[in-house]
Design a protein around this motif. Structure first.
Motif, PDB file in Angstrom:
ATOM      1  N   LEU A 169      53.930  40.608  37.247  1.00 20.49           N
ATOM      2  CA  LEU A 169      53.181  41.301  38.282  1.00 20.49           C
ATOM      3  C   LEU A 169      53.144  40.483  39.555  1.00 20.49           C
ATOM      4  O   LEU A 169      53.017  39.258  39.505  1.00 20.49           O
ATOM      5  CB  LEU A 169      51.727  41.542  37.847  1.00 20.49           C
ATOM      6  CG  LEU A 169      51.410  42.519  36.717  1.00 20.49           C
ATOM      7  CD1 LEU A 169      49.897  42.687  36.608  1.00 20.49           C
ATOM      8  CD2 LEU A 169      52.076  43.853  36.943  1.00 20.49           C
ATOM      9  N   VAL A 170      53.257  41.177  40.691  1.00 25.08           N
ATOM     10  CA  VAL A 170      52.943  40.568  41.982  1.00 25.08           C
ATOM     11  C   VAL A 170      51.863  41.437  42.611  1.00 25.08           C
ATOM     12  O   VAL A 170      52.050  42.646  42.793  1.00 25.08           O
ATOM     13  CB  VAL A 170      54.169  40.473  42.907  1.00 25.08           C
ATOM     14  CG1 VAL A 170      53.748  39.935  44.275  1.00 25.08           C
ATOM     15  CG2 VAL A 170      55.233  39.562  42.303  1.00 25.08           C
ATOM     16  N   ASN A 191      51.541  36.747  39.997  1.00 28.89           N
ATOM     17  CA  ASN A 191      51.322  36.019  41.252  1.00 28.89           C
ATOM     18  C   ASN A 191      50.515  36.876  42.217  1.00 28.89           C
ATOM     19  O   ASN A 191      50.831  38.048  42.427  1.00 28.89           O
ATOM     20  CB  ASN A 191      52.660  35.656  41.910  1.00 28.89           C
ATOM     21  CG  ASN A 191      53.342  34.510  41.195  1.00 28.89           C
ATOM     22  OD1 ASN A 191      52.972  33.352  41.351  1.00 28.89           O
ATOM     23  ND2 ASN A 191      54.343  34.843  40.380  1.00 28.89           N
ATOM     24  N   LEU A 192      49.469  36.282  42.766  1.00 32.30           N
ATOM     25  CA  LEU A 192      48.616  36.962  43.740  1.00 32.30           C
ATOM     26  C   LEU A 192      48.869  36.403  45.132  1.00 32.30           C
ATOM     27  O   LEU A 192      48.826  35.187  45.335  1.00 32.30           O
ATOM     28  CB  LEU A 192      47.144  36.771  43.380  1.00 32.30           C
ATOM     29  CG  LEU A 192      46.126  37.207  44.449  1.00 32.30           C
ATOM     30  CD1 LEU A 192      46.125  38.726  44.619  1.00 32.30           C
ATOM     31  CD2 LEU A 192      44.722  36.709  44.103  1.00 32.30           C
ATOM     32  N   PHE A 193      49.136  37.294  46.086  1.00 37.52           N
ATOM     33  CA  PHE A 193      49.214  36.941  47.506  1.00 37.52           C
ATOM     34  C   PHE A 193      48.031  37.616  48.191  1.00 37.52           C
ATOM     35  O   PHE A 193      47.912  38.842  48.178  1.00 37.52           O
ATOM     36  CB  PHE A 193      50.529  37.422  48.131  1.00 37.52           C
ATOM     37  CG  PHE A 193      51.740  36.696  47.623  1.00 37.52           C
ATOM     38  CD1 PHE A 193      52.196  35.553  48.259  1.00 37.52           C
ATOM     39  CD2 PHE A 193      52.410  37.143  46.498  1.00 37.52           C
ATOM     40  CE1 PHE A 193      53.308  34.870  47.784  1.00 37.52           C
ATOM     41  CE2 PHE A 193      53.516  36.471  46.011  1.00 37.52           C
ATOM     42  CZ  PHE A 193      53.965  35.329  46.659  1.00 37.52           C
ATOM     43  N   TRP A 200      54.957  45.691  41.417  1.00 43.23           N
ATOM     44  CA  TRP A 200      54.303  45.255  42.654  1.00 43.23           C
ATOM     45  C   TRP A 200      53.107  46.155  42.943  1.00 43.23           C
ATOM     46  O   TRP A 200      53.253  47.365  43.085  1.00 43.23           O
ATOM     47  CB  TRP A 200      55.293  45.300  43.818  1.00 43.23           C
ATOM     48  CG  TRP A 200      56.513  44.451  43.596  1.00 43.23           C
ATOM     49  CD1 TRP A 200      57.566  44.728  42.772  1.00 43.23           C
ATOM     50  CD2 TRP A 200      56.794  43.180  44.189  1.00 43.23           C
ATOM     51  NE1 TRP A 200      58.492  43.720  42.809  1.00 43.23           N
ATOM     52  CE2 TRP A 200      58.049  42.751  43.679  1.00 43.23           C
ATOM     53  CE3 TRP A 200      56.127  42.376  45.111  1.00 43.23           C
ATOM     54  CZ2 TRP A 200      58.631  41.544  44.060  1.00 43.23           C
ATOM     55  CZ3 TRP A 200      56.709  41.174  45.491  1.00 43.23           C
ATOM     56  CH2 TRP A 200      57.944  40.765  44.975  1.00 43.23           C
ATOM     57  N   TYR A 201      51.928  45.552  43.052  1.00 43.25           N
ATOM     58  CA  TYR A 201      50.696  46.287  43.351  1.00 43.25           C
ATOM     59  C   TYR A 201      50.160  45.810  44.698  1.00 43.25           C
ATOM     60  O   TYR A 201      49.974  44.603  44.907  1.00 43.25           O
ATOM     61  CB  TYR A 201      49.652  46.038  42.276  1.00 43.25           C
ATOM     62  CG  TYR A 201      49.904  46.783  40.978  1.00 43.25           C
ATOM     63  CD1 TYR A 201      49.159  47.909  40.637  1.00 43.25           C
ATOM     64  CD2 TYR A 201      50.885  46.358  40.088  1.00 43.25           C
ATOM     65  CE1 TYR A 201      49.382  48.597  39.454  1.00 43.25           C
ATOM     66  CE2 TYR A 201      51.116  47.033  38.897  1.00 43.25           C
ATOM     67  CZ  TYR A 201      50.358  48.147  38.586  1.00 43.25           C
ATOM     68  OH  TYR A 201      50.579  48.828  37.411  1.00 43.25           O
ATOM     69  N   GLY A 256      49.512  32.565  39.229  1.00 43.77           N
ATOM     70  CA  GLY A 256      49.636  31.765  40.440  1.00 43.77           C
ATOM     71  C   GLY A 256      49.044  32.507  41.623  1.00 43.77           C
ATOM     72  O   GLY A 256      48.871  33.725  41.589  1.00 43.77           O
ATOM     73  N   CYS A 257      48.710  31.794  42.687  1.00 45.03           N
ATOM     74  CA  CYS A 257      48.147  32.455  43.869  1.00 45.03           C
ATOM     75  C   CYS A 257      48.587  31.746  45.136  1.00 45.03           C
ATOM     76  O   CYS A 257      48.929  30.560  45.140  1.00 45.03           O
ATOM     77  CB  CYS A 257      46.624  32.516  43.795  1.00 45.03           C
ATOM     78  SG  CYS A 257      45.802  30.929  44.035  1.00 45.03           S
ATOM     79  N   SER A 258      48.581  32.511  46.218  1.00 50.30           N
ATOM     80  CA  SER A 258      48.903  31.992  47.546  1.00 50.30           C
ATOM     81  C   SER A 258      48.018  32.720  48.548  1.00 50.30           C
ATOM     82  O   SER A 258      48.020  33.951  48.597  1.00 50.30           O
ATOM     83  CB  SER A 258      50.380  32.229  47.872  1.00 50.30           C
ATOM     84  OG  SER A 258      50.690  31.798  49.182  1.00 50.30           O
ATOM     85  N   PHE A 259      47.233  31.961  49.318  1.00 48.15           N
ATOM     86  CA  PHE A 259      46.355  32.549  50.324  1.00 48.15           C
ATOM     87  C   PHE A 259      47.020  32.449  51.698  1.00 48.15           C
ATOM     88  O   PHE A 259      47.533  31.385  52.068  1.00 48.15           O
ATOM     89  CB  PHE A 259      45.014  31.818  50.364  1.00 48.15           C
ATOM     90  CG  PHE A 259      44.249  31.862  49.073  1.00 48.15           C
ATOM     91  CD1 PHE A 259      44.053  33.049  48.395  1.00 48.15           C
ATOM     92  CD2 PHE A 259      43.705  30.697  48.538  1.00 48.15           C
ATOM     93  CE1 PHE A 259      43.339  33.094  47.206  1.00 48.15           C
ATOM     94  CE2 PHE A 259      42.992  30.722  47.353  1.00 48.15           C
ATOM     95  CZ  PHE A 259      42.800  31.926  46.685  1.00 48.15           C
ATOM     96  N   HIS A 260      46.973  33.543  52.446  1.00 44.73           N
ATOM     97  CA  HIS A 260      47.556  33.574  53.785  1.00 44.73           C
ATOM     98  C   HIS A 260      46.466  33.911  54.794  1.00 44.73           C
ATOM     99  O   HIS A 260      45.801  34.939  54.667  1.00 44.73           O
ATOM    100  CB  HIS A 260      48.685  34.607  53.858  1.00 44.73           C
ATOM    101  CG  HIS A 260      49.883  34.236  53.037  1.00 44.73           C
ATOM    102  ND1 HIS A 260      51.088  33.871  53.596  1.00 44.73           N
ATOM    103  CD2 HIS A 260      50.054  34.148  51.694  1.00 44.73           C
ATOM    104  CE1 HIS A 260      51.946  33.581  52.631  1.00 44.73           C
ATOM    105  NE2 HIS A 260      51.345  33.742  51.474  1.00 44.73           N
TER     106      HIS A 260
END
Length: 313
Positions: free
Chosen positions: A173-174, A212-214, A281-282, A241-245
């Motif tokens: 999942l993304v 992975n969470l964006f 992709w969600y 996993g995660c990535s903050f923008h």
């Protein structure tokens, strides 16, 4: 307010509808909702459409259940998180869905994405909503009048959810969130964690791939649930996993967050390494973000049937 627009429905995801007797107070709430929807459906104004109108074609359960506010938390300066106790054991939802939110004395019906996991409801009989302050009557009531033991009613709806069955093929999942669009994706992320726990403890159930969470926001203060999200990445290394923008960060970023923060908008370079035929992709966020990310993914070769989204306003 939440509005659902789904590009595709994931394979092997199932919805069920149950019909149960409801009390006179719930009948009154249903009558209010019906009258409100009927009257506004006939209006020919240029006003912005409401939750009931925007989701008229979406799946809805028939059940309307009573709920009582059993917890109130300030998630940020503008977001209030409600914890709601539901005693109806027939009340269920899938990770990613929303609720129609009926408030006694308020004619307008709210629509809010659930931000907790189905597992929390099963274990403790509660669910959570994180609602940003606006002047819209339901959100305004939550921020100005709602108190512990306030009674409301809920009805589950929505085509945007992640509900894999044990026999389904494993998928990655993304999750891509913009602002308070994190709510349904956080519910999905918590459900993913529950699926991993079931696998780790019992070796049964659906076998999750990598998630992975964006998460995109103006600044770190607007990254809701950030501590909990980081906790999940630490609890499930190599699985979550995660990535903050952040796009408008003016203050220094705290040391603990720095490894996870990237300044600037999400780009194709951030996403392309996660593309595979087994990845779903969600996306949830403002409509322009939904449209740009969906188009970006298609240009990168992601099949339309693997992209799911929910818009909010």
């Amino acid at each position: 307010m939440v509005c659902t627009a789904v590009l595709a429905i994931p394979p092997l995801l199932r919805s069920t509808t149950r019909v149960l007797p409801i009390s006179s107070s719930l009948l009154h709430l249903r009558h209010v909702a019906f009258c409100y929807c009927t009257v506004n459906g006939k209006m020919k104004s240029k006003r912005k459409s409401d939750h009931l109108e925007r989701t008229a074609n979406d799946f809805r359960q028939e059940i309307i259940s009573k709920a009582k506010v059993c917890g109130i938390i300030s998630e940020s300066e503008t977001v209030r998180r409600l914890r709601l106790a539901v005693t109806d054991d027939q009340f269920t939802f899938k990770a990613g869905q929303w609720v129609d939110f009926f408030i006694p004395g308020v004619a307008v019906v709210g629509g809010f994405s659930i931000c907790s996991s189905p597992g929390l409801l099963e274990q403790e009989g509660v669910l959570e909503l994180a609602v940003k302050y606006t002047t819209h009557p339901p959100a305004h009531w939550i921020h100005t009048q709602c108190a512990l033991d306030s009674e409301v009613a809920l009805r589950v709806g929505g085509n945007f959810f992640f509900d894999p069955q044990p026999a389904d093929s494993s998928s990655n999942l993304v999750l891509i969130a913009g602002g308070v669009g994190i709510n349904p994706l956080f519910s999905i992320l918590l459900h993913v964690a529950d699926l991993h726990k079931a696998q780790d403890n019992k070796g049964t159930g659906y076998k999750m791939g990598m998630t992975n969470l964006f998460y995109c926001a103006k600044n770190t203060h607007e990254l809701l649930f950030r501590k909990h999200i980081l906790g999940l990445t630490n609890a499930f290394p190599g699985k979550i996993g995660c990535s903050f923008h952040v796009t408008q960060q003016s203050s220094p970023i705290c040391e603990k967050l720095q490894p996870y923060i990237k300044e600037g908008r999400l780009s194709g370079n951030d996403l392309e390494k996660y593309i595979s035929k087994d990845t779903l992709w969600y996306i949830c966020g403002p409509p322009p973000m939904i449209e740009s990310i969906s188009k970006l993914l298609e240009n990168l070769g992601v099949a339309q049937e693997n992209i799911f989204f929910e818009k909010w306003w």
